[in-house]
Scaffold this motif. Structure first.
Motif, short mmCIF file in Angstrom:
data_model
loop_
_atom_site.label_atom_id
_atom_site.label_comp_id
_atom_site.label_asym_id
_atom_site.label_seq_id
_atom_site.Cartn_x
_atom_site.Cartn_y
_atom_site.Cartn_z
N ILE A 97 0.81 -1.10 0.14
CA ILE A 97 0.03 -0.21 0.06
C ILE A 97 0.83 1.30 0.14
O ILE A 97 0.58 2.13 -0.83
N MET A 98 2.01 1.32 0.95
CA MET A 98 2.80 2.59 0.91
C MET A 98 3.50 2.73 -0.47
O MET A 98 3.52 3.84 -0.84
N LEU A 99 3.71 1.83 -1.25
CA LEU A 99 4.32 1.81 -2.78
C LEU A 99 3.68 2.22 -3.61
O LEU A 99 4.07 2.74 -4.46
N GLN A 100 2.24 2.17 -3.35
CA GLN A 100 1.18 2.64 -4.32
C GLN A 100 0.59 3.97 -3.87
O GLN A 100 -0.12 4.68 -4.53
N ALA A 101 1.01 4.46 -2.63
CA ALA A 101 0.52 5.67 -2.13
C ALA A 101 1.23 6.96 -2.75
O ALA A 101 2.23 6.82 -3.41
N ASP A 102 0.49 8.03 -2.78
CA ASP A 102 1.00 9.20 -3.56
C ASP A 102 2.17 9.64 -2.57
O ASP A 102 1.90 9.85 -1.15
N PRO A 103 3.34 10.22 -3.13
CA PRO A 103 4.53 10.60 -2.17
C PRO A 103 4.13 11.96 -1.38
O PRO A 103 4.44 12.30 0.05
N GLU A 104 3.05 12.70 -1.80
CA GLU A 104 2.58 13.69 -0.93
C GLU A 104 1.52 13.45 -0.02
O GLU A 104 1.02 14.21 0.73
N ASP A 105 0.97 12.15 -0.02
CA ASP A 105 0.03 11.97 1.03
C ASP A 105 0.54 11.20 2.07
O ASP A 105 0.78 10.23 2.55
N TYR A 106 0.90 12.08 3.08
CA TYR A 106 1.58 12.00 4.31
C TYR A 106 0.85 11.09 5.42
O TYR A 106 1.38 10.25 5.93
N LEU A 107 -0.53 11.19 5.24
CA LEU A 107 -1.38 10.40 6.12
C LEU A 107 -1.18 8.80 5.93
O LEU A 107 -1.10 8.18 6.74
N SER A 108 -1.29 8.47 4.56
CA SER A 108 -1.24 7.06 4.04
C SER A 108 0.09 6.59 4.41
O SER A 108 0.08 5.46 4.86
N LEU A 109 1.18 7.41 4.21
CA LEU A 109 2.37 7.10 4.20
C LEU A 109 2.73 6.75 5.83
O LEU A 109 3.35 5.65 6.12
N GLY A 110 2.28 7.76 6.50
CA GLY A 110 2.41 7.59 8.21
C GLY A 110 1.73 6.39 8.75
O GLY A 110 2.45 5.58 9.57
N LEU A 111 0.45 5.89 8.27
CA LEU A 111 -0.59 4.96 8.93
C LEU A 111 0.25 3.64 8.37
O LEU A 111 0.44 2.87 8.99
#
Length: 103
Positions: free
Chosen positions: A58-72
């Protein structure tokens, strides 16, 4: 605050299911005999491994600017790894209890 209220309003059914699953899970785990703890720990380790792999994907597919997804995703990976390592440590200790001692 309005965004949070809107999110809760739209996902209220899912929140109820999550709360019910937490209560059912706690009750089920409290009533498991000690003999079954080691096999269940091994199963939990396998599930935590799947959580780690899923969070990484999921983290690999997340937008690099989406800090919430990356943080979770990061929190999910860290907690999953802690659960796997802790589970293997507990399983190892429990298996050591059943080994015959050499004289």
């Amino acid at each position: 605050m309005e965004v949070l209220n809107e999110f809760i309003r739209l996902n209220l059914d899912s929140i109820y299911v999550l709360i019910l699953a937490i209560f059912v899970g706690v009750e089920v785990i409290k009533h498991i005999p000690a003999v079954l703890h080691t096999p269940l720990m091994s199963g939990a380790n396998a599930l935590s491994g799947v959580v780690v792999v899923g969070a990484l994907l999921i983290m690999l597919q997340a937008d690099p600017e989406d800090y919430l997804s990356l943080g979770l995703g990061f929190v999910a990976v860290v907690l999953g790894i802690l659960n796997v390592v802790g589970g293997f440590a507990v399983t190892g200790r429990m298996l050591e209890m059943f080994k015959k001692k050499d004289k």
